[in-house]
Enzyme design. Sequence first.
Site, mmCIF file in Angstrom:
data_model
loop_
_atom_site.group_PDB
_atom_site.id
_atom_site.type_symbol
_atom_site.label_atom_id
_atom_site.label_comp_id
_atom_site.label_asym_id
_atom_site.label_seq_id
_atom_site.Cartn_x
_atom_site.Cartn_y
_atom_site.Cartn_z
ATOM 1 N N CYS A 22 -27.757 -10.084 -52.685
ATOM 2 C CA CYS A 22 -26.781 -10.992 -53.320
ATOM 3 C C CYS A 22 -25.423 -10.726 -52.505
ATOM 4 O O CYS A 22 -24.546 -10.093 -53.045
ATOM 5 C CB CYS A 22 -26.444 -10.933 -54.843
ATOM 6 S SG CYS A 22 -25.250 -12.086 -55.477
ATOM 7 N N TYR A 31 -33.129 4.178 -37.703
ATOM 8 C CA TYR A 31 -31.857 3.639 -38.355
ATOM 9 C C TYR A 31 -32.459 2.542 -39.314
ATOM 10 O O TYR A 31 -31.487 1.639 -39.686
ATOM 11 C CB TYR A 31 -30.738 3.516 -37.499
ATOM 12 C CG TYR A 31 -30.187 4.715 -36.820
ATOM 13 C CD1 TYR A 31 -29.594 5.912 -37.337
ATOM 14 C CD2 TYR A 31 -30.382 4.583 -35.496
ATOM 15 C CE1 TYR A 31 -29.295 6.889 -36.806
ATOM 16 C CE2 TYR A 31 -30.283 5.693 -34.664
ATOM 17 C CZ TYR A 31 -29.589 6.941 -35.334
ATOM 18 O OH TYR A 31 -29.385 8.112 -34.658
ATOM 19 N N ARG A 36 -32.758 7.467 -31.374
ATOM 20 C CA ARG A 36 -33.234 6.084 -31.402
ATOM 21 C C ARG A 36 -34.266 5.810 -30.131
ATOM 22 O O ARG A 36 -35.381 5.289 -30.578
ATOM 23 C CB ARG A 36 -32.092 5.203 -31.068
ATOM 24 C CG ARG A 36 -32.579 3.822 -30.873
ATOM 25 C CD ARG A 36 -31.429 2.947 -30.222
ATOM 26 N NE ARG A 36 -30.177 3.460 -30.651
ATOM 27 C CZ ARG A 36 -29.594 2.825 -31.755
ATOM 28 N NH1 ARG A 36 -30.301 1.805 -32.464
ATOM 29 N NH2 ARG A 36 -28.475 3.146 -32.146
ATOM 30 N N PRO A 82 -32.112 12.896 -28.300
ATOM 31 C CA PRO A 82 -32.755 11.462 -28.511
ATOM 32 C C PRO A 82 -32.971 11.187 -29.887
ATOM 33 O O PRO A 82 -33.534 12.378 -30.493
ATOM 34 C CB PRO A 82 -33.846 11.734 -27.468
ATOM 35 C CG PRO A 82 -34.184 12.935 -27.300
ATOM 36 C CD PRO A 82 -32.743 13.970 -27.347
ATOM 37 N N ARG A 111 -28.919 -2.727 -40.299
ATOM 38 C CA ARG A 111 -28.063 -2.494 -39.098
ATOM 39 C C ARG A 111 -27.424 -3.878 -38.796
ATOM 40 O O ARG A 111 -26.486 -4.198 -38.363
ATOM 41 C CB ARG A 111 -29.097 -2.261 -37.852
ATOM 42 C CG ARG A 111 -29.747 -0.815 -38.005
ATOM 43 C CD ARG A 111 -30.333 -0.330 -37.003
ATOM 44 N NE ARG A 111 -29.503 -0.061 -35.587
ATOM 45 C CZ ARG A 111 -29.605 -1.151 -34.577
ATOM 46 N NH1 ARG A 111 -30.463 -2.069 -34.808
ATOM 47 N NH2 ARG A 111 -28.677 -0.697 -33.658
#
Length: 414
Positions: free
Chosen positions: A343, A372, A273, A271, A309
């Site tokens: 940008c 992440y 996340r 595991p 993400r």
Amino acid sequence: MNSYIKKVDFFKGNDPEKIVEEYGSPLYVYNEDILRAHMRAVESVITKYPYTANYSIKANSNLEILKIALEEGLNCDAMSVGELKLLLMAGFPKERIFFVPNNVDESEFKFAYGQGIMTSLDSLSQLESFGKACPKARCAIRVNPGVGAGHHKKVVTAGKNTKFAISMDDIDEALEIAKKYNISIVGINQHIGSLFMTPEPYLDAVTNLLKVAERFENLEFIDFGGGYGIPYHKLDDEAEYDMASFKKRLEPILDDFVNRYGKAPLFKSEPGRYCVAESGVILGRVHATKDNAGVKYAGTDIGMNVLVRPSMYDSWHDIEIIRNGKVVSRSKLEEVTVTGNICESGDIIASKRMLPEIRKGDLACVLDAGAYGYSMASSYNCRPRPAEVMITSGGRVKLIRRREIFEDLVSMFI
């Protein structure tokens, strides 16, 4: 749900405005209690047989978080020599580290082998390279169980379309390579993908991997991988991953294998996340609002350099608005697109999202950013990376990584 951060008392009585005033914006903030609770949850996925949970540190490799994982009894996975060195720095003993790289040169195998760290090989080619570099060594191989799962095609790591692992059809050849170099394959591992909210793909992959395991006489361990999801749509009351039901369905599969195999090797999971995502948020300042062609935009300093993400995976992160230190009620909502300060047209945190009215000067609080988030952050546009702080169990705000400065960005120029 009107407010997640109020429901769980995320800031433990600390004023978010004062935290940002001291440590700057944007800012990663972690809650130690939530972090420890999730780490403890994965420790009990399997209780009937020998088992360890290996925290996958690519999700978040902050040294303070690694030390907490060590305290909570987790083992760890690493993908690079840098991650290996960080785990050793955190105090992890070699037997609690599992090296699971792909497409690396022999120097990385030799480093892990020299440290006495177990390594998994991701392809027949890598197995051959390992055999040449570390003859007579013990190792593991990563197997593609034929089942993949994940919230986006870029995070599916098994099945037909992936760069990872050795096909089940190539196991005989893997055994021949091992015999050629007199290396012992003592473990097998898999990883099907990231962020699945139903257990069926994982259970199917476990079943397939255990069939592969029967082709090995004396495996010391079998690693089923990770990928358990968390409810990113929690403000819409999305249900949590049903860990209790998953455990009940997993155990009979293990029972059947142990009866056939004649013993129970060490079972593992990976595991990442699930351990850290919900323990972290990002606080960022709203610096501008405007209307373009009938669309309201709220411009913040949480760019894709801080959280990539949404731009990379179209990922959803709930957002709460804080004004004068207090969460703004969701009783009255409007459609707004929340952007960063990079940008790039793709620098969008949330597109056409129903949120409370956002004003210049507000704080945007991006939820579920512990996994992440910082680990994938960059200095794109020459913007230094943010600081990280931990709200300790005692309620103290603790700096666990200072904010980068311009001098850090240019320190390696010659």
